[in-house]
Design an enzyme around this catalytic site. Structure first.
Site, PDB file in Angstrom:
ATOM      1  N   GLN A  78       0.836  -1.202   0.000  1.00 57.09           N
ATOM      2  CA  GLN A  78       0.000   0.000   0.000  1.00 57.09           C
ATOM      3  C   GLN A  78       0.871   1.253   0.000  1.00 57.09           C
ATOM      4  OE1 GLN A  78      -3.248   0.006   2.757  1.00 57.09           O
ATOM      5  NE2 GLN A  78      -3.837   2.057   2.218  1.00 57.09           N
ATOM      6  N   PHE A  79       1.161   1.766  -1.201  1.00 56.08           N
ATOM      7  CA  PHE A  79       2.026   2.938  -1.330  1.00 56.08           C
ATOM      8  C   PHE A  79       1.415   4.176  -0.684  1.00 56.08           C
ATOM      9  CE2 PHE A  79      -0.709   3.597  -4.964  1.00 56.08           C
ATOM     10  CZ  PHE A  79      -0.766   4.979  -5.122  1.00 56.08           C
ATOM     11  N   THR A  80       0.100   4.218  -0.516  1.00 50.90           N
ATOM     12  CA  THR A  80      -0.543   5.407   0.056  1.00 50.90           C
ATOM     13  C   THR A  80      -0.189   5.622   1.527  1.00 50.90           C
ATOM     14  OG1 THR A  80      -2.580   4.204   0.574  1.00 50.90           O
ATOM     15  CG2 THR A  80      -2.464   5.325  -1.574  1.00 50.90           C
TER      16      THR A  80
END
Length: 150
Positions: A78-80
Site C-alpha cells: 500500500q504505497f498510500t
C-alpha cells in the site's frame, strides 16, 4: 517501511473478482515501502510483526504473538501509507518507493515473513487495484515505522 497491522478474525484480498489471498485468525499487514528502505528494515520489521504480542492468552490479556496462536498473515502492498498531506488537498506520494525498488523489497518481505512464521504468507498483488475485506478483531490496529525504531 511502514506497516499498519490489524488483528483479524478473517481477511481477504480480491483482484479482478478473484481472491488472491485469504486468512482466518491472524494479521492483515498493509505495507508501505519508501526509497530509503533496506534489507535491514525488512528483517527488523518482520521480526517485530511476527513477535508482536497482540493476541489474547487464556486470561484474555494481549500476551501472545501470531505465531503462538498459529495465526496467518495477509500482506498487502500500500504505497498510500507514504502520502504527504501538508500542502493542499491532493496527497503527494513522492516518498513512496517506485516499483523498481519497491517490488523486490516487497518480495523479500514475503520471504522473510515466511521464514519467521515457518509457513506460507498470503498476499495481494503488488500494484493491482485490490479490494480488501476484513473483520478487525478488537479492534486492534498497530502502526510501525522502521524509521522510528527507538
Amino acid at each position: 517501511m511502514r506497516a499498519v497491522i490489524q488483528r483479524v478474525t478473517k481477511a481477504s484480498v480480491t483482484v479482478e473478482e478473484q481472491i488472491t489471498g485469504s486468512i482466518d485468525t491472524g494479521m492483515l499487514v498493509l505495507l508501505g515501502i519508501e526509497e530509503a528502505d533496506t534489507t535491514e528494515d525488512i528483517i527488523w520489521l518482520s521480526n517485530k510483526i511476527t513477535n508482536l504480542r497482540i493476541f489474547n492468552d487464556a486470561q484474555g490479556v494481549m500476551n501472545q504473538s501470531v505465531k503462538e496462536v498459529d495465526g496467518n498473515i495477509l500482506l498487502v502492498s500500500q504505497f498510500t501509507l507514504y502520502a504527504a498531506t501538508k500542502k493542499g488537498n491532493r496527497p503527494s506520494y513522492i516518498r513512496a518507493g517506485k516499483p523498481d525498488i519497491a517490488i523486490p523489497l516487497y518480495e523479500q518481505m514475503i520471504i522473510q515473513l515466511g521464514l519467521d512464521m515457518g509457513k506460507q504468507i498470503y498476499t495481494g498483488i503488488f500494484g493491482a487495484d485490490m479490494k480488501v475485506a476484513l473483520l478487525n478483531d478488537g479492534p486492534v490496529t498497530i502502526i510501525i515505522d522502521t524509521k522510528n525504531k527507538e
